[in-house]
Design a protein around this motif. Structure first.
Motif, PDB file in Angstrom:
ATOM      1  N   UNK A  73    -104.407  50.420 -73.228  1.00 57.55           N
ATOM      2  CA  UNK A  73    -103.415  49.818 -72.326  1.00 57.55           C
ATOM      3  C   UNK A  73    -104.104  49.308 -71.059  1.00 57.55           C
ATOM      4  N   UNK A  74    -105.052  50.065 -70.535  1.00 56.34           N
ATOM      5  CA  UNK A  74    -105.803  49.616 -69.358  1.00 56.34           C
ATOM      6  C   UNK A  74    -106.507  48.298 -69.649  1.00 56.34           C
ATOM      7  N   UNK A  75    -107.088  48.183 -70.828  1.00 52.42           N
ATOM      8  CA  UNK A  75    -107.781  46.946 -71.203  1.00 52.42           C
ATOM      9  C   UNK A  75    -106.804  45.782 -71.331  1.00 52.42           C
ATOM     10  N   UNK A  76    -105.626  46.025 -71.895  1.00 53.88           N
ATOM     11  CA  UNK A  76    -104.598  44.980 -72.017  1.00 53.88           C
ATOM     12  C   UNK A  76    -104.223  44.449 -70.635  1.00 53.88           C
ATOM     13  N   UNK A  77    -104.045  45.346 -69.671  1.00 53.30           N
ATOM     14  CA  UNK A  77    -103.610  44.945 -68.333  1.00 53.30           C
ATOM     15  C   UNK A  77    -104.748  44.408 -67.474  1.00 53.30           C
ATOM     16  N   UNK A  78    -105.979  44.545 -67.923  1.00 50.08           N
ATOM     17  CA  UNK A  78    -107.121  44.025 -67.169  1.00 50.08           C
ATOM     18  C   UNK A  78    -107.016  42.510 -66.960  1.00 50.08           C
ATOM     19  N   UNK A  79    -106.436  41.805 -67.932  1.00 47.07           N
ATOM     20  CA  UNK A  79    -106.251  40.363 -67.784  1.00 47.07           C
ATOM     21  C   UNK A  79    -105.414  40.026 -66.563  1.00 47.07           C
ATOM     22  N   UNK A  80    -104.318  40.758 -66.356  1.00 47.66           N
ATOM     23  CA  UNK A  80    -103.472  40.515 -65.185  1.00 47.66           C
ATOM     24  C   UNK A  80    -104.235  40.819 -63.904  1.00 47.66           C
ATOM     25  N   UNK A  81    -105.025  41.879 -63.911  1.00 48.30           N
ATOM     26  CA  UNK A  81    -105.796  42.241 -62.721  1.00 48.30           C
ATOM     27  C   UNK A  81    -106.814  41.169 -62.360  1.00 48.30           C
ATOM     28  N   UNK A  82    -107.341  40.498 -63.371  1.00 46.65           N
ATOM     29  CA  UNK A  82    -108.350  39.463 -63.139  1.00 46.65           C
ATOM     30  C   UNK A  82    -107.726  38.086 -62.920  1.00 46.65           C
ATOM     31  N   UNK A  83    -106.394  38.022 -62.912  1.00 52.40           N
ATOM     32  CA  UNK A  83    -105.721  36.740 -62.750  1.00 52.40           C
ATOM     33  C   UNK A  83    -105.729  35.906 -64.014  1.00 52.40           C
ATOM     34  N   UNK A  84    -105.999  36.530 -65.157  1.00 54.09           N
ATOM     35  CA  UNK A  84    -106.064  35.839 -66.434  1.00 54.09           C
ATOM     36  C   UNK A  84    -104.830  36.194 -67.254  1.00 54.09           C
ATOM     37  N   UNK A  85    -103.721  35.539 -66.913  1.00 59.24           N
ATOM     38  CA  UNK A  85    -102.470  35.805 -67.618  1.00 59.24           C
ATOM     39  C   UNK A  85    -102.577  35.556 -69.107  1.00 59.24           C
ATOM     40  N   UNK A  86    -103.363  34.546 -69.499  1.00 60.14           N
ATOM     41  CA  UNK A  86    -103.509  34.219 -70.916  1.00 60.14           C
ATOM     42  C   UNK A  86    -104.087  35.398 -71.690  1.00 60.14           C
ATOM     43  N   UNK A  87    -105.067  36.084 -71.111  1.00 61.54           N
ATOM     44  CA  UNK A  87    -105.677  37.237 -71.787  1.00 61.54           C
ATOM     45  C   UNK A  87    -104.645  38.342 -71.981  1.00 61.54           C
ATOM     46  N   UNK A  88    -103.812  38.582 -70.964  1.00 61.03           N
ATOM     47  CA  UNK A  88    -102.758  39.589 -71.099  1.00 61.03           C
ATOM     48  C   UNK A  88    -101.755  39.173 -72.168  1.00 61.03           C
ATOM     49  N   UNK A  89    -101.292  37.923 -72.101  1.00 62.79           N
ATOM     50  CA  UNK A  89    -100.223  37.479 -72.994  1.00 62.79           C
ATOM     51  C   UNK A  89    -100.665  37.347 -74.443  1.00 62.79           C
ATOM     52  N   UNK A  90    -101.964  37.427 -74.729  1.00 61.52           N
ATOM     53  CA  UNK A  90    -102.427  37.508 -76.120  1.00 61.52           C
ATOM     54  C   UNK A  90    -101.923  38.792 -76.770  1.00 61.52           C
ATOM     55  N   UNK A  91    -101.589  39.785 -75.963  1.00 62.99           N
ATOM     56  CA  UNK A  91    -101.131  41.084 -76.447  1.00 62.99           C
ATOM     57  C   UNK A  91     -99.610  41.210 -76.434  1.00 62.99           C
ATOM     58  N   UNK A  92     -98.904  40.092 -76.207  1.00 63.50           N
ATOM     59  CA  UNK A  92     -97.439  40.107 -76.135  1.00 63.50           C
ATOM     60  C   UNK A  92     -96.880  39.309 -77.314  1.00 63.50           C
ATOM     61  N   UNK A  93     -95.918  39.902 -78.017  1.00 62.82           N
ATOM     62  CA  UNK A  93     -95.293  39.246 -79.165  1.00 62.82           C
ATOM     63  C   UNK A  93     -94.566  37.976 -78.735  1.00 62.82           C
ATOM     64  N   UNK A  94     -94.583  36.980 -79.609  1.00 62.39           N
ATOM     65  CA  UNK A  94     -93.860  35.730 -79.330  1.00 62.39           C
ATOM     66  C   UNK A  94     -92.380  36.001 -79.129  1.00 62.39           C
ATOM     67  N   UNK A  95     -91.825  36.959 -79.869  1.00 57.38           N
ATOM     68  CA  UNK A  95     -90.391  37.271 -79.786  1.00 57.38           C
ATOM     69  C   UNK A  95     -90.148  38.546 -78.984  1.00 57.38           C
ATOM     70  N   UNK A  96     -90.951  38.774 -77.949  1.00 59.47           N
ATOM     71  CA  UNK A  96     -90.814  39.970 -77.116  1.00 59.47           C
ATOM     72  C   UNK A  96     -89.401  40.066 -76.535  1.00 59.47           C
ATOM     73  N   UNK A  97     -88.918  41.280 -76.404  1.00 62.27           N
ATOM     74  CA  UNK A  97     -87.624  41.550 -75.768  1.00 62.27           C
ATOM     75  C   UNK A  97     -87.952  42.113 -74.389  1.00 62.27           C
ATOM     76  N   UNK A  98     -87.806  41.265 -73.347  1.00 67.98           N
ATOM     77  CA  UNK A  98     -88.285  41.625 -72.001  1.00 67.98           C
ATOM     78  C   UNK A  98     -87.135  41.529 -71.015  1.00 67.98           C
ATOM     79  N   UNK A  99     -86.795  42.647 -70.396  1.00 68.89           N
ATOM     80  CA  UNK A  99     -85.735  42.682 -69.394  1.00 68.89           C
ATOM     81  C   UNK A  99     -86.353  42.918 -68.030  1.00 68.89           C
ATOM     82  N   UNK A 100     -86.042  42.038 -67.093  1.00 65.17           N
ATOM     83  CA  UNK A 100     -86.432  42.220 -65.696  1.00 65.17           C
ATOM     84  C   UNK A 100     -85.164  42.650 -64.976  1.00 65.17           C
ATOM     85  N   UNK A 101     -85.150  43.895 -64.547  1.00 64.65           N
ATOM     86  CA  UNK A 101     -83.969  44.468 -63.907  1.00 64.65           C
ATOM     87  C   UNK A 101     -83.813  43.936 -62.484  1.00 64.65           C
ATOM     88  N   UNK A 102     -82.594  43.998 -61.974  1.00 64.63           N
ATOM     89  CA  UNK A 102     -82.346  43.650 -60.585  1.00 64.63           C
ATOM     90  C   UNK A 102     -81.399  42.479 -60.419  1.00 64.63           C
TER      91      UNK A 102
END
Length: 133
Positions: free
Chosen positions: A8-37
């Motif tokens: 999980x740390x390695x998956x999130x390393x992309x976000x830490x480095x500003x490389x959203x593409x690297x992170x999103x390689x680990x996200x399903x195309x049909x992800x179910x994502x809720x942003x609360x608020x």
């Protein structure tokens, strides 16, 4: 197969480095994502494309260097991870966007298929009010 803290740390390393593409390689195309608020990024997104256009694309218009997310804390159990993140970004108008996030993330194998994200709604609302698109 259960995920590990190291994975999980390695998956999130992309976000830490500003490389959203690297992170999103680990996200399903049909992800179910809720942003609360109750803020401009809140919503229930049914795909990676919808989530990116509804959140990261909007943030990139007001945060010149992106959200600059840093992993703070992590708990992993079986196929679930609770990930605390901190944004170190500065908005176009100089507003310090020091927001804190908690993402409850489910992995199907090695791919994220569900996320519930919690954050400071008032800070997000202020960010967009003070930095119109």
């Amino acid at each position: 197969m259960a995920v590990t803290e190291e994975f999980v740390t390695e998956v999130f390393r992309g976000l830490e480095k500003g490389d959203g593409a690297a992170f999103f390689e680990h996200v399903a195309e049909n992800v179910d994502w809720t942003v609360e608020g109750t803020h401009p990024l809140a919503g229930h997104y049914h795909s990676k494309a919808d989530f990116v256009s509804g959140t990261f694309a909007k943030l990139n218009k007001v945060l010149p260097h992106g959200a600059q997310l840093m992993l703070q804390h992590l708990l992993v159990k079986h196929d679930w991870a609770v990930v605390e993140l901190r944004s170190l970004a500065t908005a176009k108008n100089g507003f310090r966007f020091d927001n804190r996030y908690c993402w409850v993330v489910h992995f199907k194998g090695k791919i994220i298929d569900q996320v519930r994200a919690y954050l400071d709604s008032a800070m997000v609302a202020r960010l967009f009010a003070e930095n119109p698109g």
